[in-house]
Design a protein around this motif. Structure first.
Motif, PDB file in Angstrom:
ATOM      1  N   ARG A 139       8.690  16.259 -17.670  1.00 44.46           N
ATOM      2  CA  ARG A 139       7.687  16.039 -18.720  1.00 44.46           C
ATOM      3  C   ARG A 139       7.908  16.990 -19.889  1.00 44.46           C
ATOM      4  O   ARG A 139       8.513  18.058 -19.755  1.00 44.46           O
ATOM      5  CB  ARG A 139       6.280  16.228 -18.168  1.00 44.46           C
ATOM      6  CG  ARG A 139       5.877  17.674 -17.875  1.00 44.46           C
ATOM      7  CD  ARG A 139       4.411  17.782 -17.488  1.00 44.46           C
ATOM      8  NE  ARG A 139       3.986  19.158 -17.242  1.00 44.46           N
ATOM      9  CZ  ARG A 139       3.506  19.972 -18.183  1.00 44.46           C
ATOM     10  NH1 ARG A 139       3.410  19.557 -19.431  1.00 44.46           N
ATOM     11  NH2 ARG A 139       3.125  21.204 -17.872  1.00 44.46           N
ATOM     12  N   ALA A 192      11.452  10.558 -22.215  1.00 47.32           N
ATOM     13  CA  ALA A 192      10.938   9.272 -21.723  1.00 47.32           C
ATOM     14  C   ALA A 192      12.101   8.528 -21.084  1.00 47.32           C
ATOM     15  O   ALA A 192      13.238   8.654 -21.525  1.00 47.32           O
ATOM     16  CB  ALA A 192      10.338   8.455 -22.867  1.00 47.32           C
ATOM     17  N   GLY A 226      14.728  12.512 -19.052  1.00 47.42           N
ATOM     18  CA  GLY A 226      13.899  11.322 -19.101  1.00 47.42           C
ATOM     19  C   GLY A 226      13.959  10.521 -17.820  1.00 47.42           C
ATOM     20  O   GLY A 226      12.938  10.028 -17.325  1.00 47.42           O
TER      21      GLY A 226
END
Length: 480
Positions: free
Chosen positions: A276, A263, A271
């Motif tokens: 992903r 993330a 991230g």
């Protein structure tokens, strides 16, 4: 965490399940204790990471004494003073070996079912050998019943296998994400080895060679080795089947394929570049492909480097440095042994229930069964024993009427939040377990139950052994 004696002898409904003759309802080829000799079984029976059965009952803790690291991973960003994230490389505070030993003795008294002390960072333990081994020395001297465990990237492992063996560190985890150098270059930008930094293929080659040498050395020293691999879609996901074959050939005991946690707010390269992580379905599919080769760990929670408690829970904030340094250690070997004896008694009760289910199944016959997934709310102990609204994760089992196989877990935000955000939270919970047919819980409120049913998820209220409840639901589901 241990159910009261006699709890499992009473059940709410009669088991009505069918199976192909000779099948076992409660085992699978991926169970870390199936088909093991007694010596190996004894080495892992209280280690929650190496035994899927043990993780229902026994706790672990990590101490953050190793801040430095000698490689850079594109999925890693070591963070300090961070209490709000739950992932590897994150800690709230660093400890000295003496502080760490004090913390272990405090927690061993407060949480007597804690059986394993691991050093996993926040950097690499073997990039900090003095602090790592001093910590282990202190704990081995003062708490001899606690298993010692370390996790490493493997770069310096060959240099320290003899020292690891000397300290009776019986479990070592190596993170191996590749055996192909081109793939590795997409994961590791640099490696620092023998006072020099190597970039690209050159650094990856050094890391790979040292990992393979270390893995072989652990096998020769009779030290159990678990290999962690981070599944990175589009980079090493297909390649991890080859990794699985190589590590099996070199003596790894257990393979743990974990999802990439990625993330932007984590500040990692992956991230920030939008890489992903895998979906739960993608992760399970890869684990299934590899599970025929060697034992597959599916119950990993990708713990913080200062995690405390059962897998799936983190009590680290109960034991911050300010708090635990003010506590007097209450480590008592005899009391700990009594608690462990109680856990063993509970395990025997659960095993007896499972064996009774198996006996019932042996009298039935069902072939070509459809497989379904069920989500389970549990606080541990191998039981359906948690209220839906209190769950922060669901354990997911695959059921086909002949067997119940643990296949993973789904983290969620717990539903009961004093009325705030419950509708959005429930939507997220439904999304997280949408591939399941049912949710097994000890209790559930009318409102969430109604919403789950509208989403096609049946709810089952029970307080019993997970496998038994899952099989009873399956029998009802197959009839309907």
């Amino acid at each position: 965490m241990t159910p009261p004696t006699g709890l499992l002898t009473s059940t709410t409904t009669e088991t009505k399940t069918k199976t192909k003759s000779g099948s076992c309802a409660c085992t699978s080829k991926t169970n870390a204790t199936t088909g093991l000799d007694e010596k190996i079984r004894a080495r892992i029976e209280k280690h929650p990471c190496y035994s899927e059965e043990a993780h229902h009952h026994y706790a672990r803790m990590h101490v953050a004494v190793a801040p430095a690291c000698n490689i850079q991973c594109n999925y890693c960003n070591r963070k300090y003073d961070c209490a709000n994230e739950s992932r590897p490389g994150v800690v709230s505070e660093l400890l000295t070996p003496e502080e760490a030993a004090h913390k272990v003795l405090v927690i061993a008294g407060k949480i007597p079912q804690m059986t394993v002390l691991g050093i996993a960072g926040p950097g690499d333990p073997l990039a900090n050998p003095e602090k790592t081994f001093r910590t282990f020395e202190l704990i081995a001297e003062k708490a001899p019943d606690i298993k010692l465990c370390l996790s490493t990237n493997g770069l310096m492992l060959p240099d320290y296998v003899d020292r690891i063996k000397q300290l009776n560190i019986d479990h070592v985890t190596i993170t191996i994400n590749m055996v192909d150098l081109e793939t590795g270059a997409k994961i590791y930008p640099w490696v620092h080895y023998r006072r020099k930094r190597y970039r690209g293929i050159e650094g990856v080659r050094i890391l790979h060679d040292r990992q393979m040498e270390g893995l072989q050395a652990l096998k020769e020293a009779d030290i159990l080795c678990k290999v962690n691999s981070v599944m990175i879609p589009g980079i090493n996901d297909e390649h991890l089947m080859e990794v699985d074959e190589v590590i099996r050939s070199k003596g790894a005991f257990l393979h743990n394929i974990m999802p990439l946690i990625s993330a932007p707010e984590h500040g990692t390269h992956f991230g920030l570049t939008g890489q992903r992580g895998p979906t739960a379905k993608e992760l399970k599919a890869l684990q299934d492909k590899c599970s025929g080769n060697m034992k597959m760990m599916r119950h990993c929670r990708q713990c913080r480097a200062d995690a405390v408690g059962l897998l799936g829970e983190d009590r680290s904030q109960e034991f911050t440095k300010e708090k635990f340094m003010a506590m007097t250690p209450e480590y008592n070997l005899e009391q700990r042994q009594q608690v462990h004896a109680g856990i063993e008694k509970s395990q025997k009760e659960i095993k007896a229930v499972k064996e009774k289910v198996v006996e019932t199944l042996h009298d039935k016959s069902r072939q070509n069964n459809p497989k379904i997934l069920v989500a389970v709310a549990t606080k541990g102990g191998g039981l359906v024993n948690q209220h839906f609204g209190h769950a922060k994760e669901f354990m997911v089992y695959e059921v086909d009427g002949n067997s119940v196989k643990f296949v993973g877990h789904r983290k969620i935000d717990h539903y009961c939040q004093s009325g705030y955000g419950e509708e959005a939270t429930l939507d997220n919970i439904i999304k997280a377990i949408s591939d399941c047919k049912a949710v097994l819980v000890s209790k559930i409120g009318h409102c969430p139950q109604e919403q789950l049913q509208k989403a096609g998820l049946q709810t089952v209220e029970a307080y019993d052994v997970i496998e038994k409840v899952a099989l009873e639901f399956y029998e009802q589901w197959i009839r309907d």
